[in-house]
Scaffold this motif. Sequence first.
Motif, mmCIF file in Angstrom:
data_model
loop_
_atom_site.group_PDB
_atom_site.id
_atom_site.type_symbol
_atom_site.label_atom_id
_atom_site.label_comp_id
_atom_site.label_asym_id
_atom_site.label_seq_id
_atom_site.Cartn_x
_atom_site.Cartn_y
_atom_site.Cartn_z
ATOM 1 N N CYS A 259 40.901 46.468 42.659
ATOM 2 C CA CYS A 259 42.082 46.335 41.938
ATOM 3 C C CYS A 259 43.192 47.268 42.869
ATOM 4 C CB CYS A 259 41.713 47.081 40.695
ATOM 5 S SG CYS A 259 40.839 46.330 39.516
ATOM 6 N N GLU A 260 42.705 48.415 43.069
ATOM 7 C CA GLU A 260 43.731 49.325 44.058
ATOM 8 C C GLU A 260 44.264 48.330 45.010
ATOM 9 O OE1 GLU A 260 43.897 54.005 44.873
ATOM 10 O OE2 GLU A 260 41.894 53.072 45.062
ATOM 11 N N ALA A 261 43.187 47.755 45.838
ATOM 12 C CA ALA A 261 43.828 46.926 47.101
ATOM 13 C C ALA A 261 44.733 46.167 46.634
ATOM 14 C CB ALA A 261 42.796 46.246 47.582
ATOM 15 N N ARG A 262 44.798 45.440 45.360
ATOM 16 C CA ARG A 262 45.851 44.496 45.032
ATOM 17 C C ARG A 262 47.031 45.133 44.167
ATOM 18 N NH1 ARG A 262 40.961 42.803 46.041
ATOM 19 N NH2 ARG A 262 40.855 40.688 46.636
ATOM 20 N N GLY A 263 47.029 46.642 44.367
ATOM 21 C CA GLY A 263 48.198 47.305 43.808
ATOM 22 C C GLY A 263 48.250 47.578 42.227
ATOM 23 N N TYR A 264 46.878 47.630 41.928
ATOM 24 C CA TYR A 264 46.664 48.274 40.472
ATOM 25 C C TYR A 264 46.178 49.718 40.448
ATOM 26 C CZ TYR A 264 47.252 43.428 38.731
ATOM 27 O OH TYR A 264 47.894 42.155 38.399
ATOM 28 N N ARG A 265 46.649 50.334 39.594
ATOM 29 C CA ARG A 265 45.768 51.953 39.375
ATOM 30 C C ARG A 265 44.823 51.835 38.587
ATOM 31 N NH1 ARG A 265 46.851 55.916 35.587
ATOM 32 N NH2 ARG A 265 45.757 57.857 36.134
ATOM 33 N N ARG A 297 51.454 48.736 37.069
ATOM 34 C CA ARG A 297 50.482 47.826 37.263
ATOM 35 C C ARG A 297 49.052 48.677 37.055
ATOM 36 N NH1 ARG A 297 50.340 44.274 42.301
ATOM 37 N NH2 ARG A 297 49.813 42.601 40.758
ATOM 38 N N LEU A 298 48.465 48.533 36.011
ATOM 39 C CA LEU A 298 47.182 49.219 35.607
ATOM 40 C C LEU A 298 46.086 48.448 35.637
ATOM 41 C CD1 LEU A 298 49.114 51.383 32.988
ATOM 42 C CD2 LEU A 298 48.289 51.949 35.163
ATOM 43 N N ALA A 299 44.904 48.776 35.801
ATOM 44 C CA ALA A 299 43.649 48.164 35.652
ATOM 45 C C ALA A 299 42.448 49.080 34.977
ATOM 46 C CB ALA A 299 42.971 47.680 37.106
ATOM 47 N N PHE A 300 42.332 48.593 33.371
ATOM 48 C CA PHE A 300 41.215 49.558 32.975
ATOM 49 C C PHE A 300 40.060 48.768 32.829
ATOM 50 C CE2 PHE A 300 45.391 50.471 31.011
ATOM 51 C CZ PHE A 300 45.268 51.870 30.945
ATOM 52 N N LEU A 407 43.758 43.953 32.950
ATOM 53 C CA LEU A 407 44.984 44.082 33.967
ATOM 54 C C LEU A 407 46.296 44.040 33.135
ATOM 55 C CD1 LEU A 407 43.786 41.608 36.788
ATOM 56 C CD2 LEU A 407 43.302 43.874 36.506
ATOM 57 N N ILE A 408 47.173 45.010 33.749
ATOM 58 C CA ILE A 408 48.360 44.895 33.108
ATOM 59 C C ILE A 408 49.319 44.926 34.149
ATOM 60 C CG2 ILE A 408 50.003 46.526 32.010
ATOM 61 C CD1 ILE A 408 47.762 47.462 30.234
ATOM 62 N N ASP A 409 50.165 43.867 34.158
ATOM 63 C CA ASP A 409 51.148 43.693 35.368
ATOM 64 C C ASP A 409 52.431 44.189 35.039
ATOM 65 O OD1 ASP A 409 50.706 42.667 37.729
ATOM 66 O OD2 ASP A 409 51.436 40.576 37.481
ATOM 67 N N GLY A 410 52.596 45.219 34.872
ATOM 68 C CA GLY A 410 54.012 45.944 34.724
ATOM 69 C C GLY A 410 54.472 45.828 33.061
#
Length: 410
Positions: A259-265, A297-300, A407-410
Amino acid sequence: MDRSLRKTADAIVRAGIEAVLPDAAVARALERFDPGGGRVVLVAAGKAAWQMARAALDGLGHVDAGIVITKYGHVRGELPGVVCCEAGHPVPDQAGFDATRRALALVQGLAARDRVLFLLSGGGSALLEQPLLPAGQLQDITRQLLACGADIVEINTIRKRLSAVKGGRFALACAPARVFSVVLSDILGDPLDMIASGPACPDRSTCAEAAAIAAKYALRLSPQARALLARETPKSLDNVTTCITGSVRQLCRAAAAACEARGYRPVLLTDCLSCEAREAGRFLGAMARTHAGQGRRLAFLAGGETVVHLTGHGLGGRNQEIALAAAPGLAGLRAAVFSVGSDGTDGPTDAAGGYADGSTLAALAAQGWQVDAALRDNDAYHALQAVDGLLYTGPTGTNVNDLSALLIDG
């Protein structure tokens, strides 16, 4: 469907599963293996059995005899010196009973200097089985346990008392040979006596606990089955060395890195998820409504194993129910929920899990599907199939619980 989010979800699933393939873990475990100077017999059981056996053979070069017992469709080719068998899961079948008899024949008559290399993974409870009561009764009890919402520890507390190989009894059958057991964990907290019902581990559960579980779920049991629940299991073994490897925690760490590699926290919610699948999905949908639209951009992430209480007659699995139940909460948002079984199969289906995003609810309605009705009928598979919401990986060669993500894209 949001094709960008779906592509990202697929990539995260692949990265997570690749990180928990058992090859390297088996190789590390074998560094502790003492061949003993006698015969080496390999017995591998579970959904990851073929992959674990191949990794062991790569390290050892050969074994004197061996058998793999895995789920239908999970054998990927011949292994030198090893018989590969496929059998039923999650309900045991005659193929599994026959394969288990062959495994027991391999370990009979061994000497103290011989070694049994026992490779165990999730699914072994159904695949490695020699019932102590008529097969039809065992299959009926298994179906009751799977339908009532019991968790895996409760299910295995019952199953090990109905079996001639569970609860440490397989290790007893190997004596006086020593058993070197390499276990790929698929249960939260890695309770060794519960993984695949602990065929080579002393049992910590009690008859009283088994009776309480039977009462809790009002299981329909014959007098013979009730008598078996009252028989205590082995509480000590002196011929076993065990190495636990792999876990859902590792799966979550790998997914977080992807996730982090794709720009998500990435935010790890838990690696001990244990609840009703549809409630987990609704929770992730509610999380989306709270956090979407804030420009981040968040990933839970959540790892674990949910349960499904069967109330209908449809087709699906716990991961598909998570995705479907999340759809109403995601409606209209730039967000997605996906959930996948690390073994590549979800329930009695050919899918590994499910995917839903902000467009899924409308797409379902356009196809005539209502989320609540589909969940009541436990028909997540056909609902998600109608909107391209099924995730497919095929058998992966590993089995370390499930991964769910928002995944939350903003």
